[in-house]
Enzyme design. Structure first.
Site, PDB file in Angstrom:
ATOM      1  N   HIS A   5       0.827  -1.222   0.000  1.00  0.00           N
ATOM      2  CA  HIS A   5       0.000   0.000   0.000  1.00  0.00           C
ATOM      3  C   HIS A   5       0.862   1.274   0.000  1.00  0.00           C
ATOM      4  CE1 HIS A   5      -0.053  -0.630   4.638  1.00  0.00           C
ATOM      5  NE2 HIS A   5       0.983   0.120   4.294  1.00  0.00           N
ATOM      6  N   HIS A  52      -1.175   4.763   9.684  1.00  0.00           N
ATOM      7  CA  HIS A  52       0.216   5.186   9.900  1.00  0.00           C
ATOM      8  C   HIS A  52       0.238   6.468  10.725  1.00  0.00           C
ATOM      9  CE1 HIS A  52       0.166   2.647   6.277  1.00  0.00           C
ATOM     10  NE2 HIS A  52       1.432   2.388   6.474  1.00  0.00           N
ATOM     11  N   HIS A 186      10.415  -4.280   3.224  1.00  0.00           N
ATOM     12  CA  HIS A 186      10.869  -2.894   3.203  1.00  0.00           C
ATOM     13  C   HIS A 186      11.253  -2.419   4.594  1.00  0.00           C
ATOM     14  CE1 HIS A 186       6.533  -2.167   3.997  1.00  0.00           C
ATOM     15  NE2 HIS A 186       6.648  -0.858   4.005  1.00  0.00           N
ATOM     16  N   GLU A 233       4.268  -5.492   8.366  1.00  0.00           N
ATOM     17  CA  GLU A 233       2.921  -5.254   7.819  1.00  0.00           C
ATOM     18  C   GLU A 233       2.339  -6.533   7.215  1.00  0.00           C
ATOM     19  OE1 GLU A 233       3.141  -0.515   6.589  1.00  0.00           O
ATOM     20  OE2 GLU A 233       3.385  -1.981   5.021  1.00  0.00           O
TER      21      GLU A 233
HETATM   22  C1  DHB Z   1       6.487   3.186   2.015  1.00  0.00           C
HETATM   23  C2  DHB Z   1       5.800   1.996   2.172  1.00  0.00           C
HETATM   24  C3  DHB Z   1       4.811   1.856   3.153  1.00  0.00           C
HETATM   25  O1  DHB Z   1       4.111   0.711   3.388  1.00  0.00           O
HETATM   26  C4  DHB Z   1       4.485   2.938   3.934  1.00  0.00           C
HETATM   27  O2  DHB Z   1       3.459   2.804   4.815  1.00  0.00           O
HETATM   28  C5  DHB Z   1       5.159   4.142   3.808  1.00  0.00           C
HETATM   29  C6  DHB Z   1       6.167   4.261   2.841  1.00  0.00           C
HETATM   30  C7  DHB Z   1       7.532   3.346   0.970  1.00  0.00           C
HETATM   31  O3  DHB Z   1       7.904   2.372   0.317  1.00  0.00           O
HETATM   32  O4  DHB Z   1       7.990   4.453   0.748  1.00  0.00           O
HETATM   33 FE    FE Z   2       2.718   0.957   5.311  1.00  0.00          FE
END
Ligand code: DHB
Ligand code: FE
Length: 280
Positions: A5, A52, A186, A233
């Site tokens: 997302h 978030h 990530h 997540e």
């Molecule tokens: C990014 C990915 C995320 O799931 C998020 O909540 C905020 C930033 C990103 O890849 O930049």
């Molecule tokens: Fe996220």
């Protein structure tokens, strides 16, 4: 339906950048999915995501929550609210699910007022594009994966099963799709910012389809060590998986690196058998 997302996807939509060389392959990865969901015409999407720190904050952190209001506005995440339609809920179905899962001993937080951030609106844009109104009702289901400790993968998987039971005992015959969002590998901060682990992600996708119980046993530290701090997540994908039958058909898969700081993963699964409505 499961997908990442990433907020930059929303910005790419809103700023008309979907055709640029960076974004075009990502949006192409959802062409099949847009047709799949348009043909399916769901009445309701149950949308599992994480807030978030937009609607909630460090002052209030529900572990598992459900939006039971009639509507939810896009949150202002710093650049102003996304120019997407207001999200229309389904208070009656939400109240039924809340009652069913709480009586099944999941201590759900009932939310009657809440703005929804990119965790919810970006998957909607990917699946439905830019309509004047979202084509179905949406039940926001925020999960805490921001402040340690989040719910365990096993807890999420069992919660998905409780949602399945709740949906099957609802009095009206509705077509319902559940979205699990977030991930994949990530990490947004610290020395390992930018970490991607495609091997971990692909094994996660394979096992989520065929052996979700194995995925449900992955401990927090393994997510963080192997796939970065924000990979946690992915526990939310176990809620959507738990809501399906044990045996599922993989309808579609897409994986693309990079998407902002993230490996973008996308997986559509369907029950092999048509789900029967259970007696209330
Ligand atoms: C990014 C990915 C995320 O799931 C998020 O909540 C905020 C930033 C990103 O890849 O930049
Ligand atoms: Fe996220």
């Amino acid at each position: 339906m499961n997908c990442s997302h990433v907020p930059a996807i929303g910005a790419a939509w809103d700023q008309g950048k979907t055709e640029t060389s960076y974004w075009a392959p990502i949006f192409r990865g959802f062409e099949f999915s847009k047709k799949w969901i348009a043909d399916l015409k769901p009445d309701v999407v149950i949308l599992v995501y994480n807030d978030h720190a937009s609607a909630f904050s460090v002052e209030l952190i529900p572990t598992l929550a459900l939006g039971c209001a009639a509507e939810f506005k896009p949150a202002d995440e710093g650049w102003g609210p996304r120019p997407v339609p207001v999200v229309k809920g389904h208070p009656e179905l939400a109240a039924h699910i809340a009652q069913s899962v709480i009586l099944d001993e999941f201590d759900l937080t009932i939310v009657n007022k809440m703005d929804v951030d990119h965790g919810l609106t970006v998957p909607l844009s990917l699946m439905f594009g830019q309509p004047k109104e979202w084509p179905c009702r949406i039940l926001p289901l925020p999960v805490n994966v921001v402040q340690y400790p989040p719910p365990t993968g096993h807890r999420c998987y069992e919660f998905g099963k409780a949602i399945k039971k709740a949906v099957e005992s609802y009095h009206e015959d509705l077509r319902i799709v559940i979205f699990g969002t977030g991930g994949m590998s990530h990490q947004l901060q610290g020395k390992r910012a930018g970490l991607i682990n495609a091997k971990f992600d692909k094994a996660f996708l394979d096992n989520l389809v065929k052996n979700p119980r194995k995925v449900a046993k992955i401990p927090f530290l393994e997510y963080v060590r192997e796939a970065g701090s924000e990979a946690i997540e992915l526990v939310m994908w176990l809620i959507s998986r738990g809501a399906l039958e044990n045996e599922v058909r993989e309808v579609y898969r897409f994986y693309h690196v990079p998407c902002s700081n993230t490996a973008l993963g996308h997986l559509i699964l369907e029950n092999k058998r048509k789900t029967k409505r259970k007696k209330r």
